[in-house]
Design an enzyme around this catalytic site. Structure first.
Site, short mmCIF file in Angstrom:
data_model
loop_
_atom_site.label_atom_id
_atom_site.label_comp_id
_atom_site.label_asym_id
_atom_site.label_seq_id
_atom_site.Cartn_x
_atom_site.Cartn_y
_atom_site.Cartn_z
N LYS A 166 -7.43 -4.96 -5.26
CA LYS A 166 -5.97 -5.48 -4.49
C LYS A 166 -5.88 -6.70 -4.29
O LYS A 166 -5.06 -7.29 -4.67
CB LYS A 166 -5.87 -4.61 -3.32
N ARG B 34 -6.00 4.18 -8.05
CA ARG B 34 -7.30 4.14 -8.04
C ARG B 34 -8.03 2.68 -7.59
O ARG B 34 -8.75 2.55 -8.54
CB ARG B 34 -7.86 4.96 -9.42
N ASP C 165 0.79 -1.06 -0.08
CA ASP C 165 -0.02 0.33 0.17
C ASP C 165 0.85 1.15 0.09
O ASP C 165 2.00 1.33 0.19
CB ASP C 165 -0.90 -0.05 1.39
#
Length: 1128
Positions: free
Chosen positions: A804, A798, A404
């Protein structure tokens, strides 16, 4: 009334199937209706797995589900039932040891869970019954009970807030034990409830229990005498969760809606799916090979036995006549029995104790991560956390890292940098900013600009002060006096006002407005107060908060000022705001937004809208209707939000800086040097994320970026699908087809002549790739994956949380099944953390959901370097050596037993005594390899950290492939042959003792066993590179224990043994000089290849590698000085 009663009796209409009805205080409502007491679970929390009654059967069942344990159970039963050459004790005792140790470990862990459950269930609580406060234990709370909770107490179950001691009918709670967020969250009582709860007559309809902490839908029917019942909506703001703590509120009363195992906390703590490491899969493969070897040995010996007995005189020699029963036995049954007997005789080739050793190694080894002082972070006063020890070795096999951005690569510590109002950019310090070709000096807003009028500026700052969910910490008396008497808004005490919010960027924006003269004073009784630049207090009635969600990517508030004007203020991502405002206002703001994003700042756009009385009335009615819905409430609310958030006026934009984490760039560079591919998966906009990738050195100045975003898809004249296909083919040709093959072991570096590629994709385009509408476009995913695998780094921006996880799953299931690692700090990272082979949680500022769902947790991303390059490397090498060594030493153990059958007429005569068979794996050879697998450092940690390329030497399960396995097997065969035939050569001399007596078969086996124990133990000593006092103790102690045990076992007449085969055998054996000579010679000859390899092998010097690595980093630093500039 009648219809409602029938609905309750029949289970309700279709929309109420998934809801429950709760009677507040267990009072029938209304009195004319029949009271049907509902049945719900009690408030007991049960996290334990076993009880006193089911522990034994349940634990045994679970343990015997493991193939190795079940196999040895079968062998044990065969030994009991069939007349086998070895005692059932030889396999029963090791199996009992393994089962007992595992049962004790699991029983102790469950006892701790029972202890924790008891502490929670016996917690004293206060329940209101018939107007009296009745003390009870927490486990006795029932759904419908009205519970009283005081300040700093935790909520014993999930409660709907009915009454608060605060004047504004609110209370503050912290949910640190649930999601790690330590800020105070505001919760509201249900409107229009009686202050006297004894007279309250109400029912609650709400959804069935579900684990989402942030979702709750329900409605409350309040009955009053001589009035129609009225309905109030219930949402997350009315729900107090079990485990949360009451703060800054004297006491509250609430009604229990979910209890025990149905509370959201209990539903969130259910176990995750079990992850298996690659080492476990290798062990299973090796076990199958050795099982085949075992069966082959048994078949060969059975066949040769009956071939040998088919010769005349061999089946029934003169000294061993058969009984009548033996003659009458079916020949095929006898052959099968003999086959089973040989299986039992050779079964020790399968190492039963390896499993318990591996478990102990993983469990004890995980403490080294927890104890590592380098992982301790003084800021949060915490170190690393290990949630599962089953994946330690996987840390040394990672090929893909998915990370992340916000809070992981960056600090998630927001600082207000600048704002743009009506095309003018304002900063906190004097600087130059370009505007329409002119250079203007930006300063505080109080220095008015030509184009940005006072009205626009103040409207923008009011929006920052009102459009948020920030709370002001309760000020002390000194601070309050200073704040009220301020003449200037930028004095020190106000600058240090305490704000708490669910998102750090909200606090940054409120503090930014404070620097420009507008101060948010707090929310009291639904009234927001702000202080303007003239020190005047402005009050706004807060009508509605349209909450932020990751799909809308914006939030709004509806407020009313003293003039009676109803205003909507909205802030959110530019992609979310621009389509909803007047387009002529966008261009002057877009330039600043894109420039700030390119500089690495987080940007938000601010808009407003004045609502007419009719618009507001219509919106309020729609919101009320949506909030009362039990089914699809979120979807209905989103539809209303989208409807009202249109035709807004764009005021300006903000820029907030989120700095890089400490040593984030060095960590990413080290991971790439170790051969790992790093993918950044973020919800941020592309420009901001791209800038972070440059700052982290994932993209270099010479990196060619392949962009696959909505913008590039709209560049062409053809449709999106056709353009996507065209770009994928073009990028595939560049990055895959035309790229030269990468040589194994060559790292990415400054000197490589090959062009490096970076790949960028956004969420919308990813949806087209993963879920193509055209059936013939299914190869999009393969093209996309091949391109990404040939790029030095990949940026996915985005991204929604589910996307993910889809990315991780796609790579995980690709060709070669690469080992994946996901690292993140927020709730939106949980899905990818659970999906990856190894999940790492960062103990950051976005709560602890990521930590709770991870396999390992570390304070900062910089600690990932040591976790993988040092701990991961060593864990893998240690456990790989442990597994190979176990198979090797058991092959050495059983091969002489197999060879012995060729010299004893295949009579299933054991070579070793039963005590040796039993103790070999449990006592004589277990502790040295356990100590080795915990303490060995074949390369010191400093070298591993400085030379990331060493990580690639063990990549792709290098030490547990078939070639190393074959090497260990050949070594075991060589030494087994040496043991057996070396001792047989000794026995060719008839006189081995001084008195002329000869040794018997038990002496033969004891000499072989002595050579065996010393050889396999000393081999481990030769393999040890990092000696500690523990290694010395267990290696030499194990050998000394073997000698002591042999003297002790053979030196006493044991009354419980029917036959004592080793009585004084060991002592007699050592009385022979020839035996001593052969034992020493055989040990030396068996270890000669290892000794020669140790002497003549060129020592692996890492000095040269380190110097090359230093040169590599020096040139990389030189290039970085000309790198793409960033602000971070």
């Amino acid at each position: 009334m009648l219809r409602r009663r029938l609905n309750r009796l029949c289970g309700g209409d279709e929309k109420r199937v998934d809801s429950r009805t709760i009677y507040v205080g267990h009072r029938q409502c209304p009195p004319t209706e029949a009271f049907i007491p509902p049945k719900f679970c009690d408030n007991r929390i049960v996290s334990s797995k076993y009880t006193v009654w089911n522990f034994l059967p349940k634990n045994l069942f679970e343990q015997f589900r493991r193939i190795a344990n079940f196999y040895f159970l079968i062998i044990f039963l065969v030994q009991v039932i069939v007349d086998t050459p070895t005692s059932p004790v030889t396999s029963g005792l090791p199996l009992f040891f393994v089962i007992t140790v595992t049962a004790i470990k699991q029983g102790y862990e469950d006892w701790l869970r029972h202890k924790a459950d008891k502490e929670v269930n016996k917690y004293p609580v206060m329940v209101l019954e018939n107007g009296r406060r009745v003390p009870k234990e927490s486990e006795k709370i029932k759904v419908g009970d009205v519970v009283e909770v005081k300040e700093d107490e935790t909520f014993p179950c999930d409660l709907i807030l009915l009454q608060s001691s605060r004047d504004d009918d609110t209370c503050f709670v912290t949910t640190a034990s649930l999601d790690g967020e330590s800020n105070h969250k505001t919760h509201y009582t249900v409107p229009d409830t009686d202050k006297d709860l004894e007279s309250l007559s109400a029912t609650i309809e709400c959804e069935q229990p579900q684990p989402d902490l942030y979702k709750f839908n329900g409605r409350m029917h309040i009955y009053k005498s001589d009035q129609e019942p009225f309905v109030r909506s219930l949402g997350p703001e009315n729900l107090l969760l079990k485990g949360a703590t009451l703060k800054n509120t004297e006491k509250i009363c609430g009604v229990a809606v979910y209890t025990g195992m149905e509370t959201k906390m209990a539903l969130n703590y259910q176990g995750k799916s079990q992850k298996r490491s690659a080492v476990e899969k290798s062990i299973n493969g090796f076990l199958l090979v050795y099982l085949c070897i075992l069966i082959s040995k048994a078949l060969v010996c059975t066949a040769l036995k009956y071939w040998w007995q088919s010769k005349e005189g061999q089946d029934e020699p003169w000294y061993n006549h058969k009984t009548q029963k033996e003659r009458d036995t079916n020949r095929f049954l006898k052959m099968f029995t003999d086959f089973l007997s040989f299986m039992v005789l050779f079964n020790f080739i399968i190492p039963v104790s390896m499993y318990v050793t591996v478990e102990m190694q993983k469990f004890l080894g995980s403490f080294f991560i927890t104890w590592d002082k380098d992982f301790f972070d003084p800021e949060i006063q915490e170190g690393a956390l290990v949630n599962t020890s089953d994946l330690n070795e996987e840390l040394g096999q990672v090929e893909y890292v998915f990370t992340d951005k916000t809070g992981t690569l960056t600090q998630n510590n927001m600082e207000f940098i600048s704002c743009c109002i009506d095309g003018f950019q304002y900063k906190n310090h004097d600087s130059c900013s370009e505007l329409d070709g002119f250079c203007v000096t930006d300063g505080p807003v109080s220095k008015l600009q030509q184009k940005a009028g006072r009205e626009k500026e103040e409207l923008f700052l009011r929006a920052l002060c009102l459009c948020h969910t920030v709370q002001v910490k309760e000020p002390g008396p000194d601070e309050q006096t200073e704040v009220d008497g301020l003449d200037h808004p930028l004095t020190q005490p106000q600058e240090q006002r305490g704000f708490i919010a669910s998102s750090p960027d909200e606090v940054a924006l409120v503090k930014g407005a404070m620097k420009y003269g507008f101060t948010f004073l707090g929310l009291e009784s639904r009234t927001m107060k702000i202080k303007n630049r003239q020190n005047d207090i402005e009050s706004y009635e807060l009508l509605h908060v349209l909450n932020f969600d990751p799909v809308r990517r914006r939030m709004s508030v509806i407020v009313r000022n003293k003039k009676g004007e109803t205003l909507l203020f909205c802030k959110g991502a530019d992609s979310s705001i621009f389509p909803r405002v007047k387009q002529e206002e966008v261009e002057c703001i877009r330039t600043h937004v894109e420039r700030n994003a390119t500089d690495g700042y987080r940007t938000l756009c601010v808009a407003y809208k004045q609502l007419s009385a009719e618009e507001f009335a219509e919106t309020e009615a729609q919101l009320q209707e949506a909030r009362l819905a039990l089914q699809d409430r979120d979807e209905k609310l989103t539809a209303v939000y989208n409807l009202v958030e249109t035709d807004m006026s764009l005021i300006g934009a903000t820029a907030v800086e989120d700095r890089l984490q400490e040593e984030a760039a060095e960590t990413m560079e080290a991971l790439q040097g170790a051969g790992m591919k790093v993918w950044v998966l973020t919800g941020d906009k592309m420009e901001t994320a791209k800038s972070t990738c440059y700052a982290c050195r994932l993209f270099q100045r010479g990196t060619e970026l392949l962009e696959l975003t909505v913008r590039t898809l709209e560049d062409g004249r053809c449709g999106r699908e056709e353009r996507l296909h065209e770009l994928l083919l073009d990028y595939h040709k560049k990055a895959v087809q035309d790229a030269p093959p990468v040589k194994p072991g060559v790292t990415r570096g400054w000197a490589t002549a090959n062009q490096e590629y970076g790949f960028i994709i956004d969420g919308a385009t990813l949806s087209l790739v993963l879920n193509p509408t055209d059936a013939s476009a299914s190869r999009y995913k393969n093209l996309f994956l091949q391109i990404c695998q040939n790029c030095c780094a990949v940026l996915c921006c985005r991204m929604a949380p589910l996307q993910k996880a889809q990315i991780v799953k796609m790579v995980k299931n690709s060709k070669g099944s690469p080992i994946t690692l996901s690292i993140g700090d927020g709730a939106n990272d949980v899905s990818m953390i659970l999906e990856a082979h190894v999940g790492i949680g960062i103990k950051g500022k976005e709560g602890r959901q990521a930590v709770r769902n991870s396999d390992y947790a570390i304070p900062k991303v910089k600690h990932l370097k040591k976790l993988l390059l040092a701990h991961g490397h060593l864990y893998y090498v240690r456990i790989a050596h442990l597994v190979q060594y176990f198979f090797y030493k058991n092959l050495c153990f059983i091969l002489p037993q197999f060879l012995y059958q060729f010299f004893c007429g295949y009579s299933q005569q054991p070579l070793y005594d039963a005590a040796y068979l039993t103790m070999y794996n449990i006592c004589f050879t277990s502790m040295p390899i356990l100590a080795f697998s915990l303490l060995e450092q074949h390369i010191c940690i400093e070298v591993l950290m400085d030379n990331a390329a060493l990580y690639r030497e063990i990549a792709k399960n290098a030490m547990l492939r078939w070639w190393p396995f074959l090497s260990w097997t050949i070594q075991g065969v060589f030494q087994g042959l040496m043991f057996f035939f070396g001792v047989r050569f000794l026995f060719s001399n008839p006189a081995l003792q001084d008195n002329g007596q000869v040794f018997g078969n038990w002496s033969y086996g004891t000499i072989v066993f002595t050579v065996l124990v010393f050889t396999v133990t000393l081999k481990l000593a030769l393999d040890t590179r990092h000696w500690t006092w523990i290694n010395h103790f267990v290696i030499w102690g194990s050998l000394a224990f073997y000698v002591f045990f042999s003297f002790f076992w053979g030196g006493i007449i044991w009354p419980f043994l029917k036959q004592q085969r080793l009585y004084f055998v060991f002592a007699n054996m050592l009385s022979s000089v020839s035996a001593w000579l052969v034992i020493i010679l055989l040990i030396l000859l068996s270890l000669l290849p290892d000794i020669l390899l140790l002497i003549f092998r060129k020592p692996k010097s890492h000095a040269r590698q380190l110097s090359e690595d230093s040169l590599f980093h020096a040139d990389r630093r030189l290039l970085r000085s000309h790198r793409y500039p960033t602000s971070t």
